[in-house]
Design an enzyme around this catalytic site. Structure first.
Site, PDB file in Angstrom:
ATOM      1  N   ASP A  30       0.851  -1.194   0.000  1.00  0.00           N
ATOM      2  CA  ASP A  30       0.000   0.000   0.000  1.00  0.00           C
ATOM      3  C   ASP A  30       0.890   1.249   0.000  1.00  0.00           C
ATOM      4  OD1 ASP A  30      -3.205   0.429   1.102  1.00  0.00           O
ATOM      5  OD2 ASP A  30      -1.838   2.154   1.134  1.00  0.00           O
ATOM      6  N   ASN A  87     -13.011  -3.721   2.294  1.00  0.00           N
ATOM      7  CA  ASN A  87     -14.167  -2.833   2.186  1.00  0.00           C
ATOM      8  C   ASN A  87     -14.868  -3.175   0.868  1.00  0.00           C
ATOM      9  OD1 ASN A  87     -13.538  -1.419   4.589  1.00  0.00           O
ATOM     10  ND2 ASN A  87     -12.045  -0.167   3.510  1.00  0.00           N
ATOM     11  N   HIS A 100     -10.088  -5.188  -3.168  1.00  0.00           N
ATOM     12  CA  HIS A 100      -8.738  -5.370  -2.613  1.00  0.00           C
ATOM     13  C   HIS A 100      -8.830  -5.830  -1.171  1.00  0.00           C
ATOM     14  CE1 HIS A 100      -9.973  -1.152  -2.274  1.00  0.00           C
ATOM     15  NE2 HIS A 100      -9.343  -1.123  -1.115  1.00  0.00           N
ATOM     16  N   HIS A 102      -6.972  -6.051   2.347  1.00  0.00           N
ATOM     17  CA  HIS A 102      -5.897  -5.409   3.125  1.00  0.00           C
ATOM     18  C   HIS A 102      -5.274  -6.427   4.081  1.00  0.00           C
ATOM     19  CE1 HIS A 102      -7.032  -1.047   2.461  1.00  0.00           C
ATOM     20  NE2 HIS A 102      -8.217  -1.593   2.215  1.00  0.00           N
TER      21      HIS A 102
END
Ligand code: 5GP
Ligand code: ZN
Length: 150
Positions: A30, A87, A100, A102
């Site tokens: 990230d 999310n 995606h 995390h």
């Protein structure tokens, strides 16, 4: 030209500090890490929600995510713990509208700092990007411990 930054990363049109790439997904660090070594796993196919992906690609995404978690541990980050979250769609607080997962390595005692950075993210405050040289060095370490799923 694509207007999705993650599609641009998949196509090689945008820079990323890569951990793994295969026919169905890509894993990289990230750019605005909540904790050091914060990684993302994305499907190559553009999809906003998980349910838009074929089941095999969804399953593969999580399988690769687990292998990234193992690789983070073997690189000496996240051995104390980790947060995994996704999310699913803009209504859930998703900022980049491309699925995606995390993976946030955690350290003992990093709770306050992580919470502040996480809350800033919820308020759409990203701060400064991590320098590319740091991300590339960390990605190299994680990549060296990565094994693809069976
Ligand atoms: P979301 O809030 O959508 O669940 O998470 C999006 C993530 O993408 C954030 O953690 C954010 O820091 C990260 N991000 C945004 N732009 C870029 C970029 O250009 N490159 C990389 N590697 N990560 C990005
Ligand atoms: Zn996309």
């Amino acid at each position: 030209m694509s207007r999705c930054i993650f599609c641009d990363i998949v196509s090689g049109g945008a820079e990323a500090s890569l951990i793994h790439e295969d026919a169905y997904c890509s894993a990289f660090l990230d750019l605005y890490p909540i904790t050091p070594g914060h990684a993302l796993v994305i499907p190559r196919r553009h999809a906003v929600h998980l349910h838009e992906l074929p089941q095999a690609e969804r399953d593969h995404l999580f399988a690769v995510g687990y292998q990234v978690l193992e690789a983070q541990r073997s690189a000496g980050i996240g051995w104390a713990g980790a947060n995994l979250f996704l999310n699913d769609g803009p209504a859930s607080g998703q900022h980049v509208p491309h699925v995606h997962l995390h993976l946030l390595p955690r350290r003992q005692g990093d709770g306050r700092r992580t919470l502040i950075r996480f809350l800033a993210r919820v308020a759409s405050l990203f701060g400064r990007p991590c320098p590319r040289s740091e991300l590339d060095e960390l990605a190299r370490r994680v990549r060296s411990g990565f094994s693809p799923p069976d």
